[in-house]
Design a protein around this motif. Structure first.
Motif, mmCIF file in Angstrom:
data_model
loop_
_atom_site.group_PDB
_atom_site.id
_atom_site.type_symbol
_atom_site.label_atom_id
_atom_site.label_comp_id
_atom_site.label_asym_id
_atom_site.label_seq_id
_atom_site.Cartn_x
_atom_site.Cartn_y
_atom_site.Cartn_z
ATOM 1 N N UNK A 65 48.708 42.873 49.904
ATOM 2 C CA UNK A 65 49.449 42.945 51.169
ATOM 3 C C UNK A 65 48.419 43.152 52.267
ATOM 4 N N UNK A 66 48.881 43.339 53.484
ATOM 5 C CA UNK A 66 47.972 43.605 54.587
ATOM 6 C C UNK A 66 47.245 44.929 54.480
ATOM 7 N N UNK A 67 47.719 45.810 53.571
ATOM 8 C CA UNK A 67 47.110 47.131 53.445
ATOM 9 C C UNK A 67 46.763 47.520 52.014
ATOM 10 N N UNK A 68 47.018 46.666 51.046
ATOM 11 C CA UNK A 68 46.709 47.026 49.652
ATOM 12 C C UNK A 68 45.958 45.892 48.964
ATOM 13 N N UNK A 69 45.120 46.286 48.022
ATOM 14 C CA UNK A 69 44.347 45.302 47.270
ATOM 15 C C UNK A 69 43.950 45.873 45.917
ATOM 16 N N UNK A 70 43.510 44.987 45.050
ATOM 17 C CA UNK A 70 42.907 45.372 43.777
ATOM 18 C C UNK A 70 41.503 44.803 43.759
ATOM 19 N N UNK A 71 40.701 45.246 42.784
ATOM 20 C CA UNK A 71 39.327 44.786 42.690
ATOM 21 C C UNK A 71 39.104 44.003 41.403
ATOM 22 N N UNK A 72 38.318 42.965 41.519
ATOM 23 C CA UNK A 72 37.901 42.172 40.367
ATOM 24 C C UNK A 72 36.385 42.282 40.248
ATOM 25 N N UNK A 73 35.887 41.959 39.060
ATOM 26 C CA UNK A 73 34.445 42.072 38.833
ATOM 27 C C UNK A 73 33.693 40.773 39.091
ATOM 28 N N UNK A 74 34.413 39.698 39.405
ATOM 29 C CA UNK A 74 33.761 38.447 39.791
ATOM 30 C C UNK A 74 34.650 37.722 40.790
ATOM 31 N N UNK A 75 34.055 36.828 41.560
ATOM 32 C CA UNK A 75 34.834 36.066 42.536
ATOM 33 C C UNK A 75 35.853 35.181 41.830
ATOM 34 N N UNK A 76 35.431 34.567 40.733
ATOM 35 C CA UNK A 76 36.352 33.725 39.975
ATOM 36 C C UNK A 76 37.544 34.528 39.464
ATOM 37 N N UNK A 77 37.300 35.735 38.963
ATOM 38 C CA UNK A 77 38.401 36.589 38.511
ATOM 39 C C UNK A 77 39.339 36.930 39.661
ATOM 40 N N UNK A 81 43.348 35.971 40.082
ATOM 41 C CA UNK A 81 44.170 37.184 40.003
ATOM 42 C C UNK A 81 43.963 37.975 38.713
ATOM 43 N N UNK A 82 42.736 37.996 38.240
ATOM 44 C CA UNK A 82 42.399 38.812 37.063
ATOM 45 C C UNK A 82 41.623 40.027 37.542
ATOM 46 N N UNK A 83 42.355 41.123 37.738
ATOM 47 C CA UNK A 83 41.730 42.334 38.238
ATOM 48 C C UNK A 83 41.230 43.180 37.085
ATOM 49 N N UNK A 84 40.356 44.110 37.433
ATOM 50 C CA UNK A 84 39.792 45.030 36.447
ATOM 51 C C UNK A 84 40.860 46.037 36.042
ATOM 52 N N UNK A 85 41.078 46.196 34.739
ATOM 53 C CA UNK A 85 41.965 47.241 34.226
ATOM 54 C C UNK A 85 41.132 48.513 34.135
ATOM 55 N N UNK A 86 41.353 49.440 35.040
ATOM 56 C CA UNK A 86 40.494 50.613 35.167
ATOM 57 C C UNK A 86 40.791 51.687 34.139
ATOM 58 N N UNK A 87 41.817 51.522 33.335
ATOM 59 C CA UNK A 87 42.139 52.582 32.370
ATOM 60 C C UNK A 87 41.470 52.345 31.052
#
Length: 87
Positions: A65-77, A81-87
């Motif tokens: 959204x305009x105020x939320x995001x997730x992080x990925x470990x590569x640009x391709x990811x 839409x393949x984000x890092x599962x931090x758990x």
């Protein structure tokens, strides 16, 4: 802060963030995110980053959204839409 020498944005966490990331969702409130999905950022802190985030490591934005995001470990990811599962 945008670093022109590396062509990436540095996010500096001034206050410690308690606990680890539980769902990988990050919110920055009070302004609209300047990044788009696939943009590279690095994190730094005057204190601590929540585990398992590491300072000065490139991460890639997945804008939700305009105020939320997730992080990925590569640009391709990020672009797929393949984000890092931090758990």
């Amino acid at each position: 802060m945008f670093e022109t020498s590396t062509n990436r944005t540095r996010i500096n966490v001034v206050e410690p963030v308690a606990g680890s990331l539980c769902d990988g969702l990050i919110g920055l409130f009070g302004f609209e995110l300047p990044w788009e999905t696939g943009d590279e950022i690095v994190l730094s802190s005057t204190k601590f980053l929540p585990a398992p985030l590491r300072p000065d490591v490139p991460y890639y934005i997945i804008k939700l959204t305009g105020q939320t995001f997730k992080l990925a470990e590569s640009r391709n990811n990020a672009l797929t839409n393949r984000y890092r599962d931090w758990e």
